[in-house]
Design a protein around this motif. Structure first.
Motif: not given
Lengths: 260, 255
Positions: A161, A194, A164, A197
């Motif tokens: 997280q 994640d 990101r 992606k």
């Protein structure tokens, strides 16, 4: 500031980059050209100089010789009587503000929430109106799948997280070029997906990217061009099918054999 | 013979309340200016330009290497002798404030420097990569994080400062110590009045101790709830309110 001839699609050009750390040569005459919209993935064993190269492209490291041009504009230095002199801080900062950099260890600002991390530079560097930036930041958070984490502090976020948010923070500056320095290397394996992606989506949207990674799957899928570096030089470069399936050099084969 | 009546008589007298007030404001102003001086000295000292770092080093060397008492005496008695034009500006108050502030600046410089050094270098790199210039990055990114390391020793410095003000008694500034000794000498009750002064010093340092505790607890990341943090908006609060796990800054975690 020197304007170079460009054909309009050249985003980054590095010419004969040489960099030493003391007596150690970490970059030994690197040439690299990245066109707009291109995704270039740099692979290679650790110590090969790939991270240093990326850091030089953002002038986080000084170079000993060579030239780096961002859209034709020389980065970090200007030429005075044929010699390279480090450029003014303001000029370097302006060029950097157009280049997004994603760090291996995220480097989020721990005293700011995710949202504050993202709006910090657009508001204080580009002096854009806060309300507008905030709106864009929330959209970016949604894009990286973290719309519910806007008011969360970094240490409450998982590594994936955090990374990101760091990508969203870089994107908030509307960069022309994104540099990824082993963006997934510090992550637990289950969190890598994640982040990849998000990077994959960015590439599809046409972002110009230079990616240093150990994720060979990502390189094969997303890269337009793969560069294999070893011992301070570029050993081999080409489209992923060529580099991965038909490597021309013994060292490339060895490296791929070791990790695949 | 120790006379409690004298203690009782002077304990809450206007004389000592005023003296305590003098001690307090001299300490507060000196500490605040010391922090400001220290901040600039630290940044100068860490500069890669020698014309900035050398004067800072020299300043710190002078003020940390010589006794504060001597600095105070030099300023109050020495300077007017050499620069007669400055006589109207050198009062007991200005001399004390200048000597304490300048001296404290040298100590704060080292504390601030330690604070700045403690911030992960990746923070400056991240700020730079976003196009921030050194000054902006220092102000917005580095100093708020350094504050966490700076505040506890800063608290100790102020505790010291409250007591250091007693040195101003040698130049005749009516703070607690000088008040006690002057009135003690007049009434032959030195001991009693020094006990009164001690009482006030203890009050001041104890109250400060509570305040310091409160500030440090507020800065302790694990005490704050998300809603409390969300409510914090001012710069000062942000400075003290950000969080990280014990033993390292967020961002280093989750590796």
């Amino acid at each position: 500031m020197e304007k170079q001839q460009t054909n309009g699609i050249e985003m980054l050009r590095a010419e004969k980059i040489v960099k030493h750390f003391g007596s150690l040569t970490v970059l030994d005459g690197i040439d690299l050209t990245v066109k707009r919209g291109q995704v270039v993935v740099i692979i290679g064993p650790s110590g090969s100089g790939k991270t240093t190269l990326l850091r030089c492209i953002n002038h986080l490291e000084k170079i000993d010789s060579g030239r780096i041009y961002i859209e034709g504009e020389m980065l970090g230095y200007r030429e005075v009587n044929g010699r390279l002199v480090e450029d003014r801080e303001a000029t370097i900062a302006r060029i950097r503000s157009q280049i997004g950099f994603v760090f291996q260890r995220f480097n989020l600002f721990p005293h700011m929430t995710a949202l504050e991390n993202i709006i910090e530079a657009p508001v204080h560097v580009l002096h854009q109106p806060k309300a507008e930036v905030k709106e864009r930041a929330l959209a970016l958070l949604e894009k990286v799948g973290l719309e519910d984490k806007a008011d969360t502090y970094p240490h409450k976020l998982s590594g994936g997280q955090q990374q990101r948010v760091a990508i969203a923070r870089a994107l908030a500056m509307n960069p022309k070029l994104m540099l990824f320095d082993e963006a997934t290397s510090a992550l637990d394996p289950e969190l890598v997906g994640d982040v990849l992606k998000v990077m994959d989506q960015l590439a599809r949207e046409g972002m110009t990217m230079v990616v240093v990674t150990h994720e060979m799957g990502f390189a094969r899928e997303v890269a337009d061009e793969v560069i294999f570096m070893d011992k301070a030089v570029i050993v081999e470069e080409g489209p992923p099918e060529q580099v991965f399936d038909h490597p021309q050099h013994e060292r490339t084969r060895e490296f791929l054999g070791m990790i695949l | 013979m120790f006379n409690w009546d004298i203690v009782r008589q002077y304990l809450f007298s206007g004389l000592f309340i005023h003296a305590a007030w003098t001690t307090l404001w001299i300490a507060v102003i000196s500490q605040i200016s010391g922090v400001i001086i220290g901040l600039f000295l630290a940044l100068m000292r860490m500069s890669r330009y020698r014309w900035l770092s050398l004067p800072a080093r020299f300043y710190i060397w002078i003020f940390r290497g010589s006794p504060l008492l001597v600095q105070l005496l030099l300023l109050y008695f020495g300077i007017p002798e050499v620069f007669p034009g400055l006589v109207p500006y050198i009062t007991v108050y200005s001399a004390a404030l200048i000597a304490f502030s300048f001296n404290e600046g040298a100590y704060m410089a080292e504390i601030v420097r330690a604070g700045i050094t403690s911030v992960d270098p990746g923070q400056m790199e991240a700020a730079k990569s976003l196009g921030m210039r050194y000054a902006l990055a220092t102000r917005r990114i580095i100093l708020p994080q350094a504050a966490r390391v700076i505040v506890p020793p800063l608290g100790n410095e102020f505790n010291n400062m409250l007591k250091t003000t007693s040195l101003a008694s040698v130049i005749g500034l009516f703070e607690l110590t000088y008040t006690a000794s002057v009135y003690g000498a007049q009434t032959f009750s030195y001991f009693e009045l020094l006990v009164v002064a001690t009482f006030y010093y203890l009050i001041l340092t104890t109250v400060w101790g509570y305040i310091q505790n409160y500030i440090e607890r507020r800065m302790d990341p694990n005490r704050l709830t998300a809603t409390e943090l969300k409510a914090q908006k001012s710069w000062a609060q942000r400075m003290m309110g950000f969080r990280s796990e014990p033993g390292g800054f967020a961002g280093k975690e989750f590796r």
